[in-house]
Design a protein around this motif. Sequence first.
Motif, PDB file in Angstrom:
ATOM      1  N   LYS A 127       0.835  -1.207   0.000  1.00  0.00           N
ATOM      2  CA  LYS A 127       0.000   0.000   0.000  1.00  0.00           C
ATOM      3  C   LYS A 127       0.871   1.259   0.000  1.00  0.00           C
ATOM      4  O   LYS A 127       0.612   2.205  -0.739  1.00  0.00           O
ATOM      5  CB  LYS A 127      -0.928   0.014   1.213  1.00  0.00           C
ATOM      6  CG  LYS A 127      -2.041  -1.007   1.132  1.00  0.00           C
ATOM      7  CD  LYS A 127      -2.872  -0.990   2.401  1.00  0.00           C
ATOM      8  CE  LYS A 127      -3.936  -2.060   2.363  1.00  0.00           C
ATOM      9  NZ  LYS A 127      -4.741  -2.099   3.578  1.00  0.00           N
ATOM     10  N   GLN A 128       1.903   1.264   0.822  1.00  0.00           N
ATOM     11  CA  GLN A 128       2.798   2.423   0.893  1.00  0.00           C
ATOM     12  C   GLN A 128       3.516   2.631  -0.438  1.00  0.00           C
ATOM     13  O   GLN A 128       3.688   3.764  -0.888  1.00  0.00           O
ATOM     14  CB  GLN A 128       3.795   2.253   2.034  1.00  0.00           C
ATOM     15  CG  GLN A 128       3.157   2.358   3.399  1.00  0.00           C
ATOM     16  CD  GLN A 128       4.096   1.976   4.529  1.00  0.00           C
ATOM     17  OE1 GLN A 128       5.050   1.216   4.345  1.00  0.00           O
ATOM     18  NE2 GLN A 128       3.824   2.494   5.715  1.00  0.00           N
ATOM     19  N   SER A 129       3.909   1.538  -1.073  1.00  0.00           N
ATOM     20  CA  SER A 129       4.586   1.628  -2.368  1.00  0.00           C
ATOM     21  C   SER A 129       3.655   2.207  -3.429  1.00  0.00           C
ATOM     22  O   SER A 129       4.045   3.087  -4.206  1.00  0.00           O
ATOM     23  CB  SER A 129       5.075   0.244  -2.793  1.00  0.00           C
ATOM     24  OG  SER A 129       5.625   0.283  -4.087  1.00  0.00           O
ATOM     25  N   LEU A 130       2.412   1.750  -3.460  1.00  0.00           N
ATOM     26  CA  LEU A 130       1.446   2.275  -4.429  1.00  0.00           C
ATOM     27  C   LEU A 130       1.121   3.736  -4.150  1.00  0.00           C
ATOM     28  O   LEU A 130       1.010   4.543  -5.082  1.00  0.00           O
ATOM     29  CB  LEU A 130       0.173   1.431  -4.421  1.00  0.00           C
ATOM     30  CG  LEU A 130       0.298   0.063  -5.087  1.00  0.00           C
ATOM     31  CD1 LEU A 130      -0.950  -0.771  -4.824  1.00  0.00           C
ATOM     32  CD2 LEU A 130       0.553   0.203  -6.575  1.00  0.00           C
ATOM     33  N   ASP A 131       0.977   4.079  -2.881  1.00  0.00           N
ATOM     34  CA  ASP A 131       0.735   5.480  -2.525  1.00  0.00           C
ATOM     35  C   ASP A 131       1.890   6.364  -2.991  1.00  0.00           C
ATOM     36  O   ASP A 131       1.677   7.444  -3.550  1.00  0.00           O
ATOM     37  CB  ASP A 131       0.548   5.637  -1.011  1.00  0.00           C
ATOM     38  CG  ASP A 131      -0.817   5.198  -0.524  1.00  0.00           C
ATOM     39  OD1 ASP A 131      -1.757   5.097  -1.349  1.00  0.00           O
ATOM     40  OD2 ASP A 131      -0.960   4.960   0.691  1.00  0.00           O
ATOM     41  N   ALA A 132       3.115   5.900  -2.764  1.00  0.00           N
ATOM     42  CA  ALA A 132       4.291   6.671  -3.170  1.00  0.00           C
ATOM     43  C   ALA A 132       4.351   6.824  -4.689  1.00  0.00           C
ATOM     44  O   ALA A 132       4.684   7.905  -5.193  1.00  0.00           O
ATOM     45  CB  ALA A 132       5.561   6.000  -2.648  1.00  0.00           C
ATOM     46  N   ARG A 133       4.006   5.770  -5.426  1.00  0.00           N
ATOM     47  CA  ARG A 133       4.002   5.856  -6.891  1.00  0.00           C
ATOM     48  C   ARG A 133       2.966   6.861  -7.361  1.00  0.00           C
ATOM     49  O   ARG A 133       3.207   7.632  -8.287  1.00  0.00           O
ATOM     50  CB  ARG A 133       3.706   4.487  -7.495  1.00  0.00           C
ATOM     51  CG  ARG A 133       4.858   3.523  -7.383  1.00  0.00           C
ATOM     52  CD  ARG A 133       4.526   2.156  -7.903  1.00  0.00           C
ATOM     53  NE  ARG A 133       4.167   2.231  -9.316  1.00  0.00           N
ATOM     54  CZ  ARG A 133       3.662   1.212  -9.985  1.00  0.00           C
ATOM     55  NH1 ARG A 133       3.452   0.056  -9.377  1.00  0.00           N
ATOM     56  NH2 ARG A 133       3.365   1.339 -11.259  1.00  0.00           N
ATOM     57  N   PHE A 134       1.792   6.865  -6.736  1.00  0.00           N
ATOM     58  CA  PHE A 134       0.731   7.803  -7.118  1.00  0.00           C
ATOM     59  C   PHE A 134       1.168   9.242  -6.842  1.00  0.00           C
ATOM     60  O   PHE A 134       0.961  10.131  -7.664  1.00  0.00           O
ATOM     61  CB  PHE A 134      -0.557   7.472  -6.367  1.00  0.00           C
ATOM     62  CG  PHE A 134      -1.720   8.310  -6.783  1.00  0.00           C
ATOM     63  CD1 PHE A 134      -2.345   8.108  -8.007  1.00  0.00           C
ATOM     64  CD2 PHE A 134      -2.199   9.313  -5.952  1.00  0.00           C
ATOM     65  CE1 PHE A 134      -3.416   8.885  -8.404  1.00  0.00           C
ATOM     66  CE2 PHE A 134      -3.281  10.099  -6.339  1.00  0.00           C
ATOM     67  CZ  PHE A 134      -3.884   9.878  -7.564  1.00  0.00           C
ATOM     68  N   ILE A 135       1.807   9.459  -5.707  1.00  0.00           N
ATOM     69  CA  ILE A 135       2.287  10.803  -5.360  1.00  0.00           C
ATOM     70  C   ILE A 135       3.370  11.256  -6.345  1.00  0.00           C
ATOM     71  O   ILE A 135       3.347  12.399  -6.816  1.00  0.00           O
ATOM     72  CB  ILE A 135       2.787  10.847  -3.905  1.00  0.00           C
ATOM     73  CG1 ILE A 135       1.586  10.702  -2.961  1.00  0.00           C
ATOM     74  CG2 ILE A 135       3.566  12.126  -3.623  1.00  0.00           C
ATOM     75  CD1 ILE A 135       1.952  10.445  -1.521  1.00  0.00           C
TER      76      ILE A 135
ATOM     77  N   GLN B  26       4.912  14.626 -11.018  1.00  0.00           N
ATOM     78  CA  GLN B  26       5.326  14.746 -12.419  1.00  0.00           C
ATOM     79  C   GLN B  26       4.301  15.548 -13.218  1.00  0.00           C
ATOM     80  O   GLN B  26       4.671  16.369 -14.062  1.00  0.00           O
ATOM     81  CB  GLN B  26       5.517  13.364 -13.043  1.00  0.00           C
ATOM     82  CG  GLN B  26       6.695  12.615 -12.481  1.00  0.00           C
ATOM     83  CD  GLN B  26       6.726  11.162 -12.924  1.00  0.00           C
ATOM     84  OE1 GLN B  26       5.830  10.673 -13.610  1.00  0.00           O
ATOM     85  NE2 GLN B  26       7.769  10.457 -12.515  1.00  0.00           N
ATOM     86  N   VAL B  27       3.026  15.329 -12.943  1.00  0.00           N
ATOM     87  CA  VAL B  27       1.968  16.079 -13.635  1.00  0.00           C
ATOM     88  C   VAL B  27       2.066  17.556 -13.278  1.00  0.00           C
ATOM     89  O   VAL B  27       1.982  18.424 -14.153  1.00  0.00           O
ATOM     90  CB  VAL B  27       0.572  15.511 -13.300  1.00  0.00           C
ATOM     91  CG1 VAL B  27      -0.529  16.434 -13.797  1.00  0.00           C
ATOM     92  CG2 VAL B  27       0.407  14.117 -13.897  1.00  0.00           C
ATOM     93  N   VAL B  28       2.276  17.864 -12.004  1.00  0.00           N
ATOM     94  CA  VAL B  28       2.408  19.257 -11.575  1.00  0.00           C
ATOM     95  C   VAL B  28       3.621  19.904 -12.255  1.00  0.00           C
ATOM     96  O   VAL B  28       3.549  21.051 -12.718  1.00  0.00           O
ATOM     97  CB  VAL B  28       2.513  19.349 -10.037  1.00  0.00           C
ATOM     98  CG1 VAL B  28       2.922  20.740  -9.597  1.00  0.00           C
ATOM     99  CG2 VAL B  28       1.190  18.950  -9.398  1.00  0.00           C
ATOM    100  N   ALA B  29       4.725  19.185 -12.337  1.00  0.00           N
ATOM    101  CA  ALA B  29       5.920  19.724 -12.991  1.00  0.00           C
ATOM    102  C   ALA B  29       5.645  19.992 -14.469  1.00  0.00           C
ATOM    103  O   ALA B  29       6.083  21.021 -15.006  1.00  0.00           O
ATOM    104  CB  ALA B  29       7.089  18.750 -12.832  1.00  0.00           C
ATOM    105  N   ARG B  30       4.929  19.096 -15.124  1.00  0.00           N
ATOM    106  CA  ARG B  30       4.600  19.300 -16.536  1.00  0.00           C
ATOM    107  C   ARG B  30       3.661  20.496 -16.706  1.00  0.00           C
ATOM    108  O   ARG B  30       3.776  21.245 -17.670  1.00  0.00           O
ATOM    109  CB  ARG B  30       3.981  18.041 -17.119  1.00  0.00           C
ATOM    110  CG  ARG B  30       5.013  16.906 -17.235  1.00  0.00           C
ATOM    111  CD  ARG B  30       4.438  15.635 -17.794  1.00  0.00           C
ATOM    112  NE  ARG B  30       4.005  15.870 -19.164  1.00  0.00           N
ATOM    113  CZ  ARG B  30       2.946  15.277 -19.709  1.00  0.00           C
ATOM    114  NH1 ARG B  30       2.222  14.429 -19.008  1.00  0.00           N
ATOM    115  NH2 ARG B  30       2.619  15.541 -20.955  1.00  0.00           N
ATOM    116  N   LEU B  31       2.743  20.679 -15.759  1.00  0.00           N
ATOM    117  CA  LEU B  31       1.859  21.854 -15.795  1.00  0.00           C
ATOM    118  C   LEU B  31       2.674  23.130 -15.643  1.00  0.00           C
ATOM    119  O   LEU B  31       2.497  24.089 -16.395  1.00  0.00           O
ATOM    120  CB  LEU B  31       0.829  21.783 -14.668  1.00  0.00           C
ATOM    121  CG  LEU B  31      -0.453  21.034 -14.927  1.00  0.00           C
ATOM    122  CD1 LEU B  31      -1.216  20.858 -13.632  1.00  0.00           C
ATOM    123  CD2 LEU B  31      -1.296  21.748 -15.963  1.00  0.00           C
ATOM    124  N   ALA B  32       3.553  23.136 -14.668  1.00  0.00           N
ATOM    125  CA  ALA B  32       4.349  24.332 -14.376  1.00  0.00           C
ATOM    126  C   ALA B  32       5.266  24.704 -15.531  1.00  0.00           C
ATOM    127  O   ALA B  32       5.513  25.886 -15.777  1.00  0.00           O
ATOM    128  CB  ALA B  32       5.171  24.106 -13.106  1.00  0.00           C
TER     129      ALA B  32
END
Length: 91
Positions: free
Chosen positions: A55-63, A68-74
């Motif tokens: 669960k922690q690994s999946l949460d970290a991947r999602f974050i 990455q999406v925020v960086a691409r937006l910026a």
Amino acid sequence: MHALLGDLLSSEHRLDDGLTALGRFVVEDTSHHGFVFSHSKLRDYFWGALTLTEKQSLDARFIRYGEQVVARLASGLLQPDLVPRYLLHHL
């Protein structure tokens, strides 16, 4: 998928073959080129079957994906209207 298909998903099967067998449970999300469970209870069931580490690994991947999406937006590489809605709801 392996949890659902078990031995039916061997190395000679492709992802499409497995998804055909899972068609009742998994649907294609064409807007984001991925797949989602057809019912939230399936998500809950499989999430509950994961270990804390998984669960922690999946949460970290999602974050990381969200970052990455925020960086691409910026940087202007991604238009705001193309941000996946689930990120807006869950990050």
